[in-house]
Design a protein around this motif. Structure first.
Motif, PDB file in Angstrom:
ATOM      1  N   GLY A 151       0.784  -1.219   0.000  1.00  0.00           N
ATOM      2  CA  GLY A 151       0.000   0.000   0.000  1.00  0.00           C
ATOM      3  C   GLY A 151       0.818   1.271   0.000  1.00  0.00           C
ATOM      4  O   GLY A 151       0.266   2.364  -0.012  1.00  0.00           O
ATOM      5  N   GLY A 152       2.147   1.156   0.029  1.00  0.00           N
ATOM      6  CA  GLY A 152       3.000   2.337  -0.027  1.00  0.00           C
ATOM      7  C   GLY A 152       3.538   2.804   1.299  1.00  0.00           C
ATOM      8  O   GLY A 152       4.213   3.840   1.365  1.00  0.00           O
ATOM      9  N   VAL A 185       3.731  15.775   3.411  1.00  0.00           N
ATOM     10  CA  VAL A 185       3.903  15.938   1.965  1.00  0.00           C
ATOM     11  C   VAL A 185       2.910  15.046   1.222  1.00  0.00           C
ATOM     12  O   VAL A 185       2.271  15.471   0.251  1.00  0.00           O
ATOM     13  N   ALA A 186       2.777  13.809   1.675  1.00  0.00           N
ATOM     14  CA  ALA A 186       1.851  12.876   1.030  1.00  0.00           C
ATOM     15  C   ALA A 186       0.427  13.425   1.054  1.00  0.00           C
ATOM     16  O   ALA A 186      -0.312  13.312   0.064  1.00  0.00           O
ATOM     17  N   LEU A 215      -0.022   8.358   3.986  1.00  0.00           N
ATOM     18  CA  LEU A 215       1.223   7.601   4.060  1.00  0.00           C
ATOM     19  C   LEU A 215       1.304   6.914   5.419  1.00  0.00           C
ATOM     20  O   LEU A 215       1.492   7.576   6.448  1.00  0.00           O
ATOM     21  N   ALA A 216       1.149   5.603   5.419  1.00  0.00           N
ATOM     22  CA  ALA A 216       1.216   4.834   6.660  1.00  0.00           C
ATOM     23  C   ALA A 216       2.666   4.473   6.973  1.00  0.00           C
ATOM     24  O   ALA A 216       3.566   4.652   6.152  1.00  0.00           O
ATOM     25  N   ARG A 234       5.456   8.710  -6.316  1.00  0.00           N
ATOM     26  CA  ARG A 234       6.494   8.350  -5.339  1.00  0.00           C
ATOM     27  C   ARG A 234       7.704   9.263  -5.516  1.00  0.00           C
ATOM     28  O   ARG A 234       8.334   9.681  -4.541  1.00  0.00           O
ATOM     29  N   ALA A 235       8.042   9.581  -6.754  1.00  0.00           N
ATOM     30  CA  ALA A 235       9.137  10.518  -6.996  1.00  0.00           C
ATOM     31  C   ALA A 235       8.800  11.898  -6.450  1.00  0.00           C
ATOM     32  O   ALA A 235       9.647  12.579  -5.851  1.00  0.00           O
TER      33      ALA A 235
END
Length: 379
Positions: free
Chosen positions: A177-178, A312-313, A320-321, A367-368
């Motif tokens: 999941g990132g 930021v996410a 963002l976990a 992601r970048a």
């Protein structure tokens, strides 16, 4: 907020450049133990780092692939982007596991662990240089070639660059999941060697002292060190001993895998191994090895870095976990020095070291953007 969106838009606009970079790196197979193959991949990577504005230095090694150090921007301080381009796959794996795009995924050996992460870092650097605010610090990338076998030849360079850095961002692949990793267990291996006294197993076994029997006693002691409730795992993974079926064995060996969540736990486990004593006094017990990678602990510095990434996410419209793992990375070394370290900022996907290894195509540009945006927050 507009600055983060500008970085995101740049990364999305350069999606095809990102995918072409990943395709190229994956197409250059680079198993850790094949120096010639790793260096072929490294040469192309160095060219591409130079093409986007990096000042590239080869850290040559005689028996491993040459590590690559690339610097972008200038200034007194730096942020370190860290990862590796060696893989577990042998040359020829591409024939059995070809690079393919299917169902929104990019499949191929080494794409998830972790060549897509390298390309993500490169696009993040491009975004900062071409679409971001003027850099008043350096971005340093260190891409190594022996992470998959313990980082023996790269550890000194990793630690040297970490000491110069305000933070370390590790581009290993993400959790499902990132999610990023804010803790990793320390990893180690111990080798137990027991020496006894040989004798004929049928005629005079009483004159012998079985190394195998003594090792069995020691294995029970070692197993008792495991404390899963505290996050400590201790597992005997290899055992050998004895020469023939009619001889009391005079030597036996065992290999023990150890994972620990904290430096304090590591010290306690190490003391326990060094303190092993034989049950049968006619035998001897020796313990060698130790914790190869120290734990990456969730300190307040790591927590603060994660919170910056999470913010930021959110500006990118994502959550963002965070999580932890029993496996180690080169981020363990940098965190143990007290440098704020955030791990698993690389690609979202699955299948590290497995035949279904892949990354999710849609998430790669963002992601970048996350990495680029986090760098602006740190500075």
């Amino acid at each position: 907020m507009s600055q983060i969106i500008d970085l995101r838009d740049f990364c999305r606009a350069n999606r095809e450049w990102l995918l072409e970079t990943i395709d190229t790196l994956v197409g250059l197979e680079s198993p850790t133990t094949d120096k010639a193959a790793v260096d072929r991949c490294g040469s192309v990577l160095a060219e591409r780092l130079t093409a986007i504005g990096g000042r590239v230095t080869r850290l040559t090694r005689p028996d491993r692939g040459d590590h690559l150090l690339a610097e972008f921007g200038c200034g007194a301080s730096q942020i370190l982007l860290l990862g590796h381009f060696d893989t577990v796959w042998p040359v020829g794996q591409l024939d059995r596991m070809p690079l393919t795009r299917s169902g929104g995924r990019l499949h191929g050996p080494g794409v998830f662990d972790m060549k897509a992460g390298i390309a993500i870092a490169m696009l993040a650097a491009r975004a900062l240089l071409e679409a971001g605010p003027k850099l008043d610090h350096r971005i340093v990338m260190l891409w190594t070639t022996d992470e998959e076998i313990g980082s023996e030849s790269s550890r000194a360079a990793i630690e040297d660059e970490a000491r110069r850095s305000r933070a370390v961002l590790v581009l290993e692949p993400s959790l499902p999941g990132g999610a990023v990793k804010t803790s990793r267990k320390g990893c180690g291996s111990y080798q137990l060697t027991v020496r006894g006294v040989a004798a004929h197993a049928g005629i005079e076994p009483q004159k012998g002292a079985s190394a195998v029997q003594e090792l069995a006693h020691q294995i029970l002691r070692v197993n008792a060190l495991q404390d899963l409730a505290r996050g400590i795992s201790v597992n005997v993974v290899q055992v050998s001993g004895g020469l023939r079926s009619n001889v009391i064995p005079d030597e036996a060996r065992a290999t023990v895998d150890v994972r620990v969540p904290t430096a304090a736990a590591a010290a306690g486990i190490d003391a326990a191994f060094r303190g092993l004593r034989p049950v049968d006094e006619r035998t001897t017990v020796e313990a060698a090895g130790g914790i190869d990678r120290p734990p990456l602990e969730r300190t307040h510095l790591v927590q603060r870095l994660y919170e910056q990434a999470r913010d930021v996410a959110r500006e990118l419209g994502q959550e963002l976990a965070e999580g932890g793992t029993g496996g180690g990375s080169d981020g363990n070394f940098t965190a143990a020095l007290g440098i704020p370290t955030l791990d698993w900022l690389g690609a979202i996907g699955d299948g590290a070291h497995a035949l279904h290894e892949h990354v999710d195509l849609e998430t790669l540009p963002d992601r970048a953007a996350l990495v680029a945006g986090l760098i602006t927050r740190i500075t």
